[in-house]
Design an enzyme around this catalytic site. Structure first.
Site, PDB file in Angstrom:
ATOM      1  N   ASN A 111       0.877  -1.052   0.104  1.00 49.71           N
ATOM      2  CA  ASN A 111      -0.124  -0.006   0.200  1.00 49.71           C
ATOM      3  C   ASN A 111       0.713   1.163   0.025  1.00 49.71           C
ATOM      4  O   ASN A 111       0.941   1.804   1.031  1.00 49.71           O
ATOM      5  CB  ASN A 111      -1.115  -0.011   1.036  1.00 49.71           C
ATOM      6  CG  ASN A 111      -1.950  -0.991   1.207  1.00 49.71           C
ATOM      7  OD1 ASN A 111      -2.842  -0.781   0.232  1.00 49.71           O
ATOM      8  ND2 ASN A 111      -2.092  -2.202   1.941  1.00 49.71           N
ATOM      9  N   ASP A 112       1.225   1.700  -1.390  1.00 55.28           N
ATOM     10  CA  ASP A 112       2.075   2.746  -1.514  1.00 55.28           C
ATOM     11  C   ASP A 112       1.155   4.013  -2.055  1.00 55.28           C
ATOM     12  O   ASP A 112       0.634   3.835  -3.043  1.00 55.28           O
ATOM     13  CB  ASP A 112       3.327   2.674  -2.613  1.00 55.28           C
ATOM     14  CG  ASP A 112       4.085   3.621  -2.620  1.00 55.28           C
ATOM     15  OD1 ASP A 112       3.897   4.938  -2.123  1.00 55.28           O
ATOM     16  OD2 ASP A 112       5.263   3.585  -3.252  1.00 55.28           O
TER      17      ASP A 112
END
Length: 436
Positions: A376-377
Site C-alpha cells: 500500500n504505497d
C-alpha cells in the site's frame, strides 16, 4: 501516550464520486448469520505507519480524500449504512443500504510523537484509530468505514476502522490496495475501480431472509474483563524460523504458518496457569470464498469468512506438543466446507446468539498473513509497519505479513504475567522474537 498529545484538526465526510448518480440503482444487501453474529463486536481497526511524506500535509490530505472518493465508487458498500427494521414480534432485521452516505474522515496531529515511539508497543496509541468504542450495530448512524490520518513529528499514520458485517479482512485490504494505487498513480489507475464489484449474495438456500433476531441493542453490552490489566506485544517470526518450525512439525504435513501459530499457542497455554482438564481454543478466520459450493470468485466483496475453532484440553496440548497442535489447526481448517458452514448457519438461526466477546482463555487469531499490507504505497513510499487498534481482548492476536518476505508478525494482547514468562522462555524465543 497522553491524550492531549493528539489533537483533532478536522472531521469530514467523503462520499463516492458518483454517489448521487448511482446510489438509487444499488440494491440492499441482506446480512447472513456470519454478519449478524458480529453485531455487538467493535469495529475492527488497522493502520499503516509511513515516513513523513515530502508534500505539504494539505496536499497529502487532498490526494487521500480525492482518491478515497474514487475508490468508494467501486467499493460502494463501505459508504453505506446499516438499516434496522423493527418487527411486530419485538424482533428486528438488518440490511446494508448502499446509499453513498459516505465515510468519516478525521485529520489529527501528534507532533511530539515520533515513528520510533510508535514502533514500541509499551505505550497505547488507541487515539490514532477512529472507531474506538463503536460497535457494528452502531452502523445505522455511523459510517461503515472510518479513516483517520495523523501527522507525527517524522511520520504519518493512516488508521481505519470498519464494520465487519459489511466486509472481512480480505475485502478491506483489497479496497486499501485499490485506494493506495489510485492515490499514488492518479487517474491513470482509475480504470481498476470501474470494474463491477461482485457481491457475495445469498448462498444459504434453506434460510429465508431477512433473518429476524432479538434486538442486539435491547440489553446493554457489558464486558467484565478489564483491558487495563492487559499488555500488548509483537511476536516476530522470520521466514527461516517459520520453515524450521514447519520442519519440526512435518509429520503432520502442515504449513509454516500453522506451525508458527501452534508454537505460540502451546507456549501461551503453558504459561497461562490453566489446569490440565480445562479446554483451550484456537480461533481462526477461514476465507470461505473458494470453499462454498458453487465457489465464489476470489475478489468477491463482503464478509465471507467464518471462524474455525480448534478445541483441545490443556493436558492434550502439553503432552502432544507442536506437531500435534499444528495438525489440529490444519484439521480444523480442512473441515470448513460448504456443508459445515450451512449447518452452522441453520443452527444459529434456530438458536440466535450475538456475543459481546469471546472467551478470555481463547487464542483469538484475526486477519491473515496473506493480505497485501506492505504493497500500500499512497505515493510517498511503502509502509514502515502495520498495527492493529482497539478493541483489546485477552488472547487476541492479529496477524500481519512481515516486512521481510516470508516473515510473520503477530500483534498479541496478553496478561502481563504471561508476557513475563514468555520473555524468559528459551524454547519459545528460539523461534520467536518479542517486541514490547
Amino acid at each position: 501516550m497522553e491524550e492531549e498529545d493528539l489533537v483533532v484538526i478536522s472531521r469530514s465526510i467523503v462520499i463516492p464520486r458518483n454517489a448521487k448518480k448511482s446510489s438509487s440503482s444499488k440494491k440492499k444487501i441482506h446480512l447472513l448469520p456470519w454478519d449478524l453474529s458480529r453485531l455487538r463486536f467493535g469495529y475492527l481497526q488497522r493502520g499503516l505507519l509511513f515516513s513523513k511524506p515530502y508534500p505539504k500535509i494539505d496536499m497529502v490530505l487532498s490526494r487521500l480524500q480525492t482518491s478515497l472518493s474514487l475508490a468508494l465508487d467501486r467499493f460502494y458498500p463501505l459508504a453505506g449504512r446499516l438499516v434496522k427494521t423493527k418487527k411486530d414480534d419485538d424482533t428486528v432485521s438488518f440490511y446494508i443500504n448502499p446509499d453513498g452516505s459516505g465515510v468519516e474522515f478525521v485529520h489529527a496531529v501528534a507532533r511530539n510523537i515520533e515513528v520510533s515511539d510508535f514502533l514500541r508497543l509499551s505505550t497505547s496509541f488507541s487515539s490514532f484509530f477512529p472507531a474506538t468504542g463503536v460497535k457494528n450495530c452502531n452502523g445505522v448512524s455511523r459510517s461503515l468505514l472510518m479513516v483517520q490520518v495523523t501527522e507525527m513529528k517524522d511520520g504519518i499514520f493512516i488508521g481505519f476502522g470498519y464494520n465487519s458485517t459489511v466486509a472481512d479482512g480480505d475485502s478491506v485490504w483489497k479496497f486499501l490496495n485499490a485506494w493506495s494505487e489510485i492515490c499514488s498513480k492518479g487517474l491513470g489507475s482509475e480504470a481498476a475501480c470501474q470494474r463491477r464489484l461482485q457481491l457475495k449474495g445469498w448462498f444459504f438456500d434453506e434460510i429465508d431472509y431477512p433473518i429476524r433476531i432479538p434486538d442486539p441493542e435491547a440489553k446493554p453490552a457489558t464486558v467484565t474483563a478489564s483491558t487495563s490489566l492487559l499488555q500488548e506485544l509483537m511476536f516476530h517470526v522470520t521466514k527461516e524460523n517459520a520453515l524450521k518450525l514447519e520442519a519440526k512439525a512435518n509429520d503432520e504435513k502442515v504449513s509454516s504458518f500453522q506451525a508458527a501459530l501452534a508454537h505460540i499457542w502451546c507456549s501461551m497455554v503453558k504459561h497461562s496457569g490453566m489446569s490440565r482438564e480445562e479446554e483451550t481454543h484456537c480461533r481462526l478466520p477461514i476465507d470461505m470464498r473458494r470453499r462454498l459450493s458453487p465457489p465464489l470468485e476470489e475478489d468477491c466483496f463482503g464478509n465471507v469468512s467464518q471462524t474455525g475453532i480448534a478445541r483441545v484440553t490443556v493436558g492434550e496440548l502439553m503432552d502432544n506438543g507442536l506437531g500435534w497442535a499444528a495438525g489440529k489447526i490444519n484439521e480444523m481448517e480442512r473441515s470448513q466446507t460448504h456443508e459445515n458452514a450451512e449447518a452452522s448457519a441453520e443452527k444459529w438461526v434456530r438458536d440466535v446468539k450475538i456475543p459481546v466477546s469471546v472467551g478470555s482463555r481463547d487464542l483469538v487469531v484475526t486477519s491473515s498473513h496473506r493480505f497485501d499490507v506492505y504493497g500500500n504505497d499512497f505515493g510517498w513510499g511503502k509502509p514502515i509497519a502495520a498495527r492493529a487498534g482497539p478493541p483489546y481482548v485477552c488472547g487476541r492476536m492479529v496477524v500481519f505479513q512481515g516486512v521481510e518476505e516470508g516473515s510473520l508478525d503477530f500483534q498479541a494482547c496478553l496478561q502481563p504475567q504471561v508476557v513475563e514468562k514468555l520473555s524468559k522462555d528459551v524454547e519459545f524465543k528460539e523461534f520467536v522474537s518479542i517486541v514490547l
